[in-house]
Design a protein around this motif. Sequence first.
Motif, PDB file in Angstrom:
ATOM      1  N   GLU B  34       0.837  -1.198   0.000  1.00 40.52           N
ATOM      2  CA  GLU B  34       0.000   0.000   0.000  1.00 40.52           C
ATOM      3  C   GLU B  34       0.879   1.258   0.000  1.00 40.52           C
ATOM      4  O   GLU B  34       1.886   1.323   0.697  1.00 40.52           O
ATOM      5  CB  GLU B  34      -0.887  -0.006   1.247  1.00 40.52           C
ATOM      6  N   GLY B  35       0.487   2.218  -0.810  1.00 43.69           N
ATOM      7  CA  GLY B  35       1.135   3.516  -0.777  1.00 43.69           C
ATOM      8  C   GLY B  35       2.480   3.597  -1.472  1.00 43.69           C
ATOM      9  O   GLY B  35       3.203   4.576  -1.306  1.00 43.69           O
ATOM     10  N   ARG B 160      -8.090   3.509  -4.736  1.00 42.86           N
ATOM     11  CA  ARG B 160      -6.987   3.210  -3.826  1.00 42.86           C
ATOM     12  C   ARG B 160      -5.753   2.783  -4.595  1.00 42.86           C
ATOM     13  O   ARG B 160      -4.633   2.917  -4.107  1.00 42.86           O
ATOM     14  CB  ARG B 160      -7.426   2.115  -2.854  1.00 42.86           C
ATOM     15  N   ARG B 187       0.976   9.469  -4.849  1.00 41.05           N
ATOM     16  CA  ARG B 187       1.440   8.651  -3.719  1.00 41.05           C
ATOM     17  C   ARG B 187       1.266   9.414  -2.413  1.00 41.05           C
ATOM     18  O   ARG B 187       0.825   8.858  -1.410  1.00 41.05           O
ATOM     19  CB  ARG B 187       2.908   8.267  -3.911  1.00 41.05           C
ATOM     20  N   GLU B 189      -0.902  11.470  -1.709  1.00 40.14           N
ATOM     21  CA  GLU B 189      -2.317  11.477  -1.321  1.00 40.14           C
ATOM     22  C   GLU B 189      -2.786  10.111  -0.835  1.00 40.14           C
ATOM     23  O   GLU B 189      -3.964   9.924  -0.548  1.00 40.14           O
ATOM     24  CB  GLU B 189      -3.185  11.910  -2.522  1.00 40.14           C
ATOM     25  N   GLY B 190      -1.862   9.153  -0.810  1.00 40.75           N
ATOM     26  CA  GLY B 190      -2.200   7.849  -0.236  1.00 40.75           C
ATOM     27  C   GLY B 190      -2.546   6.781  -1.251  1.00 40.75           C
ATOM     28  O   GLY B 190      -2.972   5.689  -0.889  1.00 40.75           O
TER      29      GLY B 190
END
Lengths: 251, 314
Positions: B34-35, B160, B187, B189-190
């Motif tokens: 994630e991320g 996402r 990235r 921004e998550g």
Amino acid sequence: MKLFRDISLIFNRQMQLLLRNPVWIVVGVFQPVMYLLLFAPLLKPALGVRTNAEAYEIFVPGLLVLLAIFGGLFQGFGLIAELRAGVIERSRVTPVSRVALLLGRSLRDTVSLIAQAVIITLLALAFDLRVFLGNLLLAYLMLALISLMTSAVSYGVALVVKSEDALAPLMNTVAQPLLLLSGILLPMTYAPGWLQGVADWNPFSWAVNGTRALFRGDLGAPDVWQGLLIMAVLAVLAVAWAARLFAKSVR
Amino acid sequence: MIETRGLRKSFISRQGREKKTVEAVRGVDLNVAEGEIFGFLGPNGAGKTTTLRMLATLIEPDDGTATIAGADLRADPGEVRRRIGYVAQGGSTWDDSTAREELVLQARLYGASKAEALSRSAHVLESFQLSEYADRKCKTYSGGQRRRVDIALGIIHEPRVVFLDEPTTGLDPQSRAHMWDEVRRLRAEGMTVFITTHYLDEADALCDRISIMDNGEIVASGTPADLKREISGDVVRVGLPVSAVSAAASALEAYKLETYEDNVRLYVDDGAVAIPQILRALDAAGVPLGTIELHRPSLDDVFLTKTGRSLRES
Ligand SMILES: Nc1ncnc2c1ncn2[C@@H]1O[C@H](COP(=O)(O)OP(=O)(O)OP(=O)(O)O)[C@@H](O)[C@H]1O
Ligand SMILES: [Mg+2]
């Protein structure tokens, strides 16, 4: 509910782009008007009718069906352009209904066909054609079903062949015999027996007969409901087939 | 965030009468955290786009499984679609539409109301610095502007995970740098960003981790730094007066080194850490220093050792 929303999203977008490009109105109306002005007068003696009104009664419904068939069958070209631009792929990664991707477009085609038909009918009225409003609306329903079916078929074929070079000859090959055997330009009553027998297998020949009956004011003729039924069934089949192709892989 | 096991896809292509099977993707295992900005590096025809199209639900895998943002690709493609964004290699805008129209439509296809779609579009146009051109037809945009619209379309619904297929191909260096900033902003921004490229420098500079793909298979995975280190570590070349070479060699005997006529080369794990130590050791032994250079193996060296070909040539 989501389906209706999705259909209207796609339809509105397509309509907006269509109206932005008014050339189609000129092209789409110019040609049929030429037929009305230059071809129809030849018909009076050929059909053995006494008045212009009678000639138009036979000719105008045929012309409208012709436009519905051809207008629909060539819509696939626009879709190939969209495929190439990546617009279809962009839609397919969203959760939008695949049926809506098809129906939104086909309904746009149907609406523009009906608009064309209204213009032509109005012109023909100026040439003494007379038709009851209720019958006319039923005739438009027939046209709408034809256009829905032919455009869905065209979109389906476009998704399969994916190239203009393949679509053009394919559509022409399909359309020519359909046209000749439908009695669109001249009624099949003048055809020899064997030709009529072949024409009976052409669904569009039923559609033309039904539409002519409506323009004649003969609402009770079996041609009417038979034509409508055949077109409705074929339209449903074509839409189901093409919508499945929208759901499958497209490149 | 993305996990795949044994993804496979082959195509049957017709050449005249002959049917040929092209194994575009042959068993791809991936783990994307994630991320992160995850890069897919590979030459033309490696199978990058095919892998992405499978993950974006556009084509069905022949075999294998994948979970994307918690949704199972096979069992629930609809949910995957809602959670991801996808930007195709070839672009996705229509000549006669404006960027704003395209964005509003795209947001609505993802389920946003009209008002919501309008405000999101305005926001995205702003953040991609497109507001100025927002109401001009797409055919009037420059390549870089049009590519930014493509990316904006891919993230309008705040997914996402976003898949970007060669977002910088064909852009001039300035637009590329601009695009890198956009990707880093996503990235920040998550978002998890999965990007394909065949530029070595892009994979190196932009990506947190990469997988190198060739011929439908992943040949190496890791951070760009790890991958390069795996090759041979760094090379530190110390240039010296000819008379000082042997003294330098004994002062640095703790390192793996080779001596040459006027220099010594040291093979170290991490040159940045080693250089100060080398300098101190030489200083302590009183060896006069000429020059010091650090050579890093490039990702091309990685590709070369894994496939026997250079990515630059293919
Ligand atoms: N629809 C298709 N039909 C037949 N073959 C295909 C199809 N799509 C991809 N291929 C083949 O699969 C292989 C992998 O293609 P893919 O587009 O995934 O490569 P890529 O890594 O994205 O390359 P590039 O950097 O050029 O975009 C190629 O050999 C390609 O020709
Ligand atoms: Mg590709």
